[in-house]
Design a protein around this motif. Structure first.
Motif, PDB file in Angstrom:
ATOM      1  N   SER A   1      35.199  42.481  46.051  1.00 55.58           N
ATOM      2  CA  SER A   1      35.670  41.044  45.967  1.00 55.58           C
ATOM      3  C   SER A   1      34.690  40.283  45.190  1.00 55.58           C
ATOM      4  O   SER A   1      34.800  39.378  44.214  1.00 55.58           O
TER       5      SER A   1
ATOM      6  N   GLY B   1      41.947  45.086  48.925  1.00 62.40           N
ATOM      7  CA  GLY B   1      42.671  44.223  48.217  1.00 62.40           C
ATOM      8  C   GLY B   1      43.585  44.780  47.389  1.00 62.40           C
ATOM      9  O   GLY B   1      43.905  45.878  47.191  1.00 62.40           O
TER      10      GLY B   1
ATOM     11  N   TYR C   1      36.097  36.005  49.713  1.00 57.37           N
ATOM     12  CA  TYR C   1      37.534  36.230  48.963  1.00 57.37           C
ATOM     13  C   TYR C   1      37.531  35.884  47.568  1.00 57.37           C
ATOM     14  O   TYR C   1      36.916  35.071  47.190  1.00 57.37           O
TER      15      TYR C   1
ATOM     16  N   TYR D   1      40.094  35.676  43.710  1.00 49.60           N
ATOM     17  CA  TYR D   1      41.222  35.526  43.319  1.00 49.60           C
ATOM     18  C   TYR D   1      41.265  35.861  41.783  1.00 49.60           C
ATOM     19  O   TYR D   1      40.323  35.016  41.098  1.00 49.60           O
TER      20      TYR D   1
ATOM     21  N   ASP E   1      49.086  38.187  40.705  1.00 49.06           N
ATOM     22  CA  ASP E   1      47.736  37.908  41.080  1.00 49.06           C
ATOM     23  C   ASP E   1      46.973  38.916  41.866  1.00 49.06           C
ATOM     24  O   ASP E   1      47.648  39.735  42.755  1.00 49.06           O
TER      25      ASP E   1
ATOM     26  N   HIS F   1      44.286  39.758  44.852  1.00 50.82           N
ATOM     27  CA  HIS F   1      43.456  39.176  45.735  1.00 50.82           C
ATOM     28  C   HIS F   1      42.713  40.210  46.619  1.00 50.82           C
ATOM     29  O   HIS F   1      43.195  41.364  46.956  1.00 50.82           O
ATOM     30  N   ARG F   2      41.374  39.939  46.752  1.00 49.11           N
ATOM     31  CA  ARG F   2      40.652  41.003  47.609  1.00 49.11           C
ATOM     32  C   ARG F   2      39.720  40.143  48.876  1.00 49.11           C
ATOM     33  O   ARG F   2      39.404  38.919  48.626  1.00 49.11           O
TER      34      ARG F   2
END
Length: 297
Positions: free
Chosen positions: A29, A67, A277, A279, A287, A289-290
């Motif tokens: 992330s 993610g 986090y 994005y 999208d 996300h992680r």
């Protein structure tokens, strides 16, 4: 249908020379949100995926992340130290490719299968005086009944540091990543690795960090990045970055095309636990996300 169910008419022809291209996907992330800025000043072990020379500065902690990527791909990693300072690190990462539809030469569906990419790495110090570190990786890939095994070396060098203003630090780095060789190929043709050269330069102050980098991936040309991280108090961090990489893949439409290349992140530290986090918009593919979690000890 954006679900990862693809018909492969003749399996061997799918196994092309880009088997190890997944190494170009950010591992964590923090890397997704900060790009090469993480390799300049990162204190968490996920910085080692970006720049092995950070081995002299990362804090002792266990860190893991998970993610989605695109469509139904998923990825994650785990890092932990061994030995005393300068500590050696074990880095493990995986990418689950999702489900594929298997077909015969006539296009008739005959079942499903999955793909997996797994790597196990050892990050080690080379010389602390000149801040040079390295990573040795073993990479194992599976697609249906086919598998491949490869090995790669990466090196990082942090150089020319200078104090600026009152509390600032200017740092430069150079990395050479994925000098690789396929030990066991999927088929007769051995895959090539995404050999990557990166120069990064950045400034670090008590409240923020900013960095730029230029990188060249073999046969893909030169790209650039810029990243910014702001520290809000002692426990909160906010970041935004932009990269020109993948801008020519036409992954977006309209406003989605405009925002492709951007990424952002937010992190919070609570005593010994750190959460981060990120994005990343990825156009028509959805999208990304992680989230990372680390524990200091």
């Amino acid at each position: 249908n954006l679900k990862m169910k693809r018909i492969i008419l003749i399996i061997p022809f799918y196994l092309f020379a880009g088997t190890y291209d997944y190494l170009k996907i950010p591992a964590s992330s923090k890397e997704s949100a900060l790009l090469n800025l993480l390799g300049l000043f990162g204190k968490s072990p996920s910085a080692l995926f970006v720049n092995p020379s950070e081995i002299f500065e990362v804090e002792r902690m266990i860190e893991a992340g998970y993610g989605n990527y695109i469509i139904d791909m998923h990825q994650g990693y785990l890092t932990f130290p061994i030995g005393k300072s300068p500590t050696f690190w074990i880095l493990i990462r995986f990418l689950h490719l999702g489900e594929f539809t298997k077909a015969d030469t006539f296009g008739n569906e005959i079942g499903e299968y999955i793909g997996e990419n797994i790597s196990m790495s050892l990050c080690f110090p080379i010389t602390q005086k000149h801040k040079i570190g390295g990573i040795f990786e073993l990479l194992y890939n599976v697609l249906d009944k086919y598998s491949s095994l490869g090995t790669a070396l990466s090196f990082g060098y942090n150089f020319y540091e200078k104090k600026v203003f009152k509390d600032g630090l200017w740092r430069n780095s150079f990395t050479l990543k994925y000098i690789g060789f396929e030990i066991k190929p999927f088929n007769k043709e051995r895959s090539t690795f995404p050999l990557k050269f990166t120069y990064s330069s950045g400034l670090k102050f008590s409240t923020f960090e900013v960095g730029v980098s230029l990188f060249y991936i073999m046969n893909e040309g030169i790209n650039g990045e810029i990243s910014y991280l702001y520290r809000w108090g002692k426990n909160l961090r906010i970041s935004i970055s932009y990269t020109t990489y993948n801008r020519d893949t036409k992954i977006g439409e309209g406003i989605k095309e405009l925002f492709s290349g951007f990424s952002s992140g937010i992190g919070i530290e609570i005593k010994k636990i750190n959460l981060f986090y990120s994005y990343t918009p990825f156009g028509v593919f959805g999208d990304i996300h992680r989230i990372d979690i680390s524990y200091k000890f």
